[in-house]
Design a protein around this motif. Structure first.
Motif, mmCIF file in Angstrom:
data_model
loop_
_atom_site.group_PDB
_atom_site.id
_atom_site.type_symbol
_atom_site.label_atom_id
_atom_site.label_comp_id
_atom_site.label_asym_id
_atom_site.label_seq_id
_atom_site.Cartn_x
_atom_site.Cartn_y
_atom_site.Cartn_z
ATOM 1 N N ASP A 1 0.814 -1.209 0.000
ATOM 2 C CA ASP A 1 0.000 0.000 0.000
ATOM 3 C C ASP A 1 0.851 1.264 0.000
ATOM 4 O O ASP A 1 0.350 2.363 0.169
ATOM 5 C CB ASP A 1 -0.933 0.006 1.218
ATOM 6 N N PHE A 2 2.146 1.104 -0.213
ATOM 7 C CA PHE A 2 3.064 2.240 -0.216
ATOM 8 C C PHE A 2 3.043 2.917 -1.582
ATOM 9 O O PHE A 2 3.391 2.319 -2.589
ATOM 10 C CB PHE A 2 4.474 1.736 0.079
ATOM 11 N N GLU A 3 2.645 4.168 -1.628
ATOM 12 C CA GLU A 3 2.664 4.925 -2.876
ATOM 13 C C GLU A 3 4.097 5.324 -3.206
ATOM 14 O O GLU A 3 4.863 5.716 -2.331
ATOM 15 C CB GLU A 3 1.800 6.174 -2.730
ATOM 16 N N VAL A 4 4.473 5.217 -4.478
ATOM 17 C CA VAL A 4 5.824 5.587 -4.886
ATOM 18 C C VAL A 4 5.972 7.102 -4.844
ATOM 19 O O VAL A 4 5.301 7.823 -5.571
ATOM 20 C CB VAL A 4 6.135 5.066 -6.301
ATOM 21 N N ARG A 5 6.835 7.579 -3.977
ATOM 22 C CA ARG A 5 7.167 9.001 -3.925
ATOM 23 C C ARG A 5 8.686 9.111 -3.994
ATOM 24 O O ARG A 5 9.265 8.941 -5.050
ATOM 25 C CB ARG A 5 6.576 9.629 -2.663
ATOM 26 N N HIS A 6 9.323 9.390 -2.874
ATOM 27 C CA HIS A 6 10.788 9.390 -2.840
ATOM 28 C C HIS A 6 11.176 8.458 -1.702
ATOM 29 O O HIS A 6 11.410 8.884 -0.570
ATOM 30 C CB HIS A 6 11.331 10.800 -2.614
ATOM 31 N N MET A 7 11.224 7.166 -2.010
ATOM 32 C CA MET A 7 11.414 6.143 -0.988
ATOM 33 C C MET A 7 12.899 5.973 -0.694
ATOM 34 O O MET A 7 13.719 5.837 -1.605
ATOM 35 C CB MET A 7 10.801 4.825 -1.451
ATOM 36 N N VAL B 1 11.977 1.910 5.908
ATOM 37 C CA VAL B 1 11.648 2.782 4.781
ATOM 38 C C VAL B 1 11.074 4.103 5.279
ATOM 39 O O VAL B 1 10.239 4.122 6.179
ATOM 40 C CB VAL B 1 10.604 2.123 3.849
ATOM 41 N N VAL B 2 11.534 5.188 4.677
ATOM 42 C CA VAL B 2 10.896 6.490 4.839
ATOM 43 C C VAL B 2 10.482 6.947 3.448
ATOM 44 O O VAL B 2 11.290 6.940 2.519
ATOM 45 C CB VAL B 2 11.845 7.519 5.478
ATOM 46 N N ASN B 3 9.222 7.316 3.311
ATOM 47 C CA ASN B 3 8.678 7.709 2.009
ATOM 48 C C ASN B 3 8.407 9.209 2.034
ATOM 49 O O ASN B 3 7.435 9.667 2.616
ATOM 50 C CB ASN B 3 7.392 6.930 1.729
ATOM 51 N N TYR B 4 9.292 9.978 1.397
ATOM 52 C CA TYR B 4 9.177 11.429 1.398
ATOM 53 C C TYR B 4 8.253 11.909 0.281
ATOM 54 O O TYR B 4 8.149 11.289 -0.778
ATOM 55 C CB TYR B 4 10.547 12.071 1.181
ATOM 56 N N ASP B 5 7.634 13.047 0.514
ATOM 57 C CA ASP B 5 6.916 13.747 -0.544
ATOM 58 C C ASP B 5 7.940 14.609 -1.281
ATOM 59 O O ASP B 5 8.516 15.528 -0.692
ATOM 60 C CB ASP B 5 5.820 14.627 0.058
ATOM 61 N N PRO B 6 8.214 14.344 -2.548
ATOM 62 C CA PRO B 6 9.286 15.048 -3.251
ATOM 63 C C PRO B 6 8.977 16.504 -3.572
ATOM 64 O O PRO B 6 9.832 17.209 -4.102
ATOM 65 C CB PRO B 6 9.447 14.234 -4.539
#
Length: 244
Positions: free
Chosen positions: A166-172, A221-226
């Motif tokens: 369910d992880f959306e691809v952003r800046h992983m 994992v940290v998923n940043y908003d680019p």
């Protein structure tokens, strides 16, 4: 046999952790956990693998093997030159590293964030032969690719180009990529381009800021908003604990 000085040094360095984790005595800790790593049997297993193929061509499964071979060369040529080992570990290391040089663009793209791991043998080679232009150019080319995965608004390199569940691809960005920083720092030293060092420093600072929990453990994992540096998601893609 290891020299007495090196044996004592390794014992002193390893003992505190060993006692804290196992509550074993100094002798038991060394005998059961540390000494086997330096046994001839362990060396023979590495050697048998190295001699099993004259032209290794797969990655990343074999990436660790040339690094082991370089380290064994350093051990017997520098740390323990009187141990009597006559194996040409350096030639084996170079043979096993050949398949990592000059990857095609498709292969390089498939490496993605693993480019730092796959560059370790070249960096070892430069320690032994700083004049090796092939190794130097490979390190610089790989660092340039890694730098292309750096996003200044986030302040770190991108790890995955795909989503996880369910992880959306952003800046992983994964904690593993701290191991890539050696490539950027080496490239900075080789080229004189301080931008590589600045990227590595920023990546490390961001990791300390957002990956490390108060108890000292870390998120995978940290998923940043680019677009705005917001931190929308943290999780473990490979372990059970998935949220902040």
């Amino acid at each position: 046999m290891l020299s007495h000085a090196l044996t004592g040094l390794l014992t002193c360095l390893a003992l505190p952790l060993g006692l804290a984790l196992t509550e074993r005595s100094r002798t038991a800790y060394w005998t059961e956990l540390v000494a086997p790593l330096y046994s001839s049997e362990a060396n023979n297993k590495v050697l048998a693998t190295a001699q099993s193929s004259s032209n290794p061509s797969q990655w990343p499964e074999y990436t660790d093997q040339p690094t082991r071979l370089y380290l064994l060369h350093e051990r017997f040529s520098t740390l323990c030159p009187n141990d009597g080992d006559t194996t040409d570990w350096l030639s084996l290391a170079r043979t096993w590293s050949n398949g990592l040089y000059n990857p095609s663009q498709d292969v390089l793209a498939s490496w993605a964030h693993d480019v730092g791991f796959n560059s370790v043998p070249m960096m070892h080679e430069l320690r032994h032969n700083p004049a090796n232009e092939t190794a130097k150019n490979a390190v610089l080319a790989n660092a340039q690719y890694l730098a292309s995965r750096y996003l200044s608004v986030v302040g770190c390199t991108k790890s995955w180009d795909r989503g996880k569940g369910d992880f959306e691809v952003r800046h992983m960005q994964i904690i593993d990529n701290m191991m890539n920083l050696q490539l950027l720092l080496t490239a900075a030293d080789l080229s004189g381009n301080s931008t590589y060092r600045d990227m590595a420093t920023s990546h490390a600072n961001k990791t300390m800021q957002n990956h490390i929990r108060p108890d000292g453990s870390s998120y995978h994992v940290v998923n940043y908003d680019p677009t705005n540096q917001l931190l929308p998601q943290t999780r473990h893609a490979q372990l059970y604990r998935r949220t902040r």
